[in-house]
Design an enzyme around this catalytic site. Sequence first.
Site, PDB file in Angstrom:
ATOM      1  N   ASN A  28      -6.843  -2.551  -3.952  1.00 34.34           N
ATOM      2  CA  ASN A  28      -7.618  -3.791  -3.880  1.00 34.34           C
ATOM      3  C   ASN A  28      -9.057  -3.451  -3.525  1.00 34.34           C
ATOM      4  OD1 ASN A  28      -8.609  -6.355  -3.563  1.00 34.34           O
ATOM      5  ND2 ASN A  28      -7.459  -6.818  -1.702  1.00 34.34           N
ATOM      6  N   LYS A  30     -11.411  -5.481  -3.339  1.00 30.63           N
ATOM      7  CA  LYS A  30     -12.014  -6.618  -2.643  1.00 30.63           C
ATOM      8  C   LYS A  30     -13.377  -6.945  -3.265  1.00 30.63           C
ATOM      9  CE  LYS A  30      -9.284  -5.660   1.433  1.00 30.63           C
ATOM     10  NZ  LYS A  30      -9.149  -5.767   2.899  1.00 30.63           N
ATOM     11  N   HIS A 112      -3.530 -13.191  -0.487  1.00 33.67           N
ATOM     12  CA  HIS A 112      -4.111 -12.224   0.445  1.00 33.67           C
ATOM     13  C   HIS A 112      -4.629 -12.949   1.685  1.00 33.67           C
ATOM     14  CE1 HIS A 112      -6.681  -9.088   2.121  1.00 33.67           C
ATOM     15  NE2 HIS A 112      -5.966  -8.227   1.407  1.00 33.67           N
ATOM     16  N   GLU A 114      -7.202 -12.699   3.381  1.00 27.39           N
ATOM     17  CA  GLU A 114      -8.613 -13.104   3.339  1.00 27.39           C
ATOM     18  C   GLU A 114      -8.794 -14.389   2.548  1.00 27.39           C
ATOM     19  OE1 GLU A 114      -9.685  -8.421   3.798  1.00 27.39           O
ATOM     20  OE2 GLU A 114      -9.998  -9.394   1.856  1.00 27.39           O
ATOM     21  N   GLU A 181       1.387  -7.363   4.436  1.00 28.51           N
ATOM     22  CA  GLU A 181       0.173  -6.821   5.037  1.00 28.51           C
ATOM     23  C   GLU A 181      -0.029  -7.425   6.422  1.00 28.51           C
ATOM     24  OE1 GLU A 181      -3.010  -5.323   2.079  1.00 28.51           O
ATOM     25  OE2 GLU A 181      -2.968  -7.489   1.922  1.00 28.51           O
ATOM     26  N   GLY A 187      -8.074  -3.248   7.393  1.00 26.35           N
ATOM     27  CA  GLY A 187      -9.459  -2.863   7.618  1.00 26.35           C
ATOM     28  C   GLY A 187      -9.813  -2.517   9.041  1.00 26.35           C
ATOM     29  N   SER A 227      -4.319  -0.735   6.124  1.00 26.88           N
ATOM     30  CA  SER A 227      -4.871   0.592   6.421  1.00 26.88           C
ATOM     31  C   SER A 227      -3.941   1.721   5.986  1.00 26.88           C
ATOM     32  CB  SER A 227      -5.200   0.720   7.915  1.00 26.88           C
ATOM     33  OG  SER A 227      -6.214  -0.199   8.285  1.00 26.88           O
TER      34      SER A 227
END
Length: 269
Positions: A28, A30, A112, A114, A181, A187, A227
């Site tokens: 990904n 992003k 996701h 985010e 996730e 991150g 990560s």
Amino acid sequence: ERWLPTPCPAFATLTARNMPRKPIVGGNWKCNPDSVAKLDELVANLNACDTSKCEVYVCPVSVHIPLVQSKFKEGVMVCPQNCNFKGCGAYTGEVSAEQLVDMKIEWVLLGHSERREYFKEDDTMLATKLAYVLDKGLKCVFAIGEKKEERESGKTMEVLIKQMEQIKGLLDPAKVVIAYEPVWAIGTGLTATPEVAQETHADIRKWIAENVSAECAEGIRIQYGGSANGKNAPDLSKQPDIDGFLVGGASLKPEFASIVAAISEVKGC
């Protein structure tokens, strides 16, 4: 038999119930990179992967897809980071499944953290999106995950069940991959230990077995994200219920190929 996954060629004679799940790893990107001049380097990272024993996909920014789609070698699939649930028309700023299908794209990423956090995509919207993209012929990587405070308060499965409840009728292993996730690990450099990740993956699979079917639970692939990198991928790959990775930061680096190699060595077929 809608749930039947595509068998690994070497195991084509096995029944679906004991059929190995082919590993799948996604990168990904992003909202990266910040310049089209950097795209060729990122494409090279993907093309360095051995895709013979593992499915590989990449999630570029939509505006970059036409610039990179033809540059990936066979075996690297393009998977946009989002899609609407309305189709074409007066939906400013959106991308439709029809447009993706017309571009010969087969996969899309939904859910996701985010998107959930910053763009307020809730469980009902995401269930609507999933039904829509599947109806249009796309396959989907559907992301779920808990926040740090939810993990620490023992509510991990409560959160994950809430995120899966409205899509349980859509969980076709041939068309849907779940990406677990843990939000607290995305991150941050923090990673769930292999044991913790395995425990959560097993709990997800158990819930699917009890609320969808044992066959669906056996066939569906569950990726780990948060990560994942070249260093921790070998140990994570050894866990029986981890079928691949959704990789963030490391997908922008040459080490992405080593993540694909790690799970291919353990579970490739």
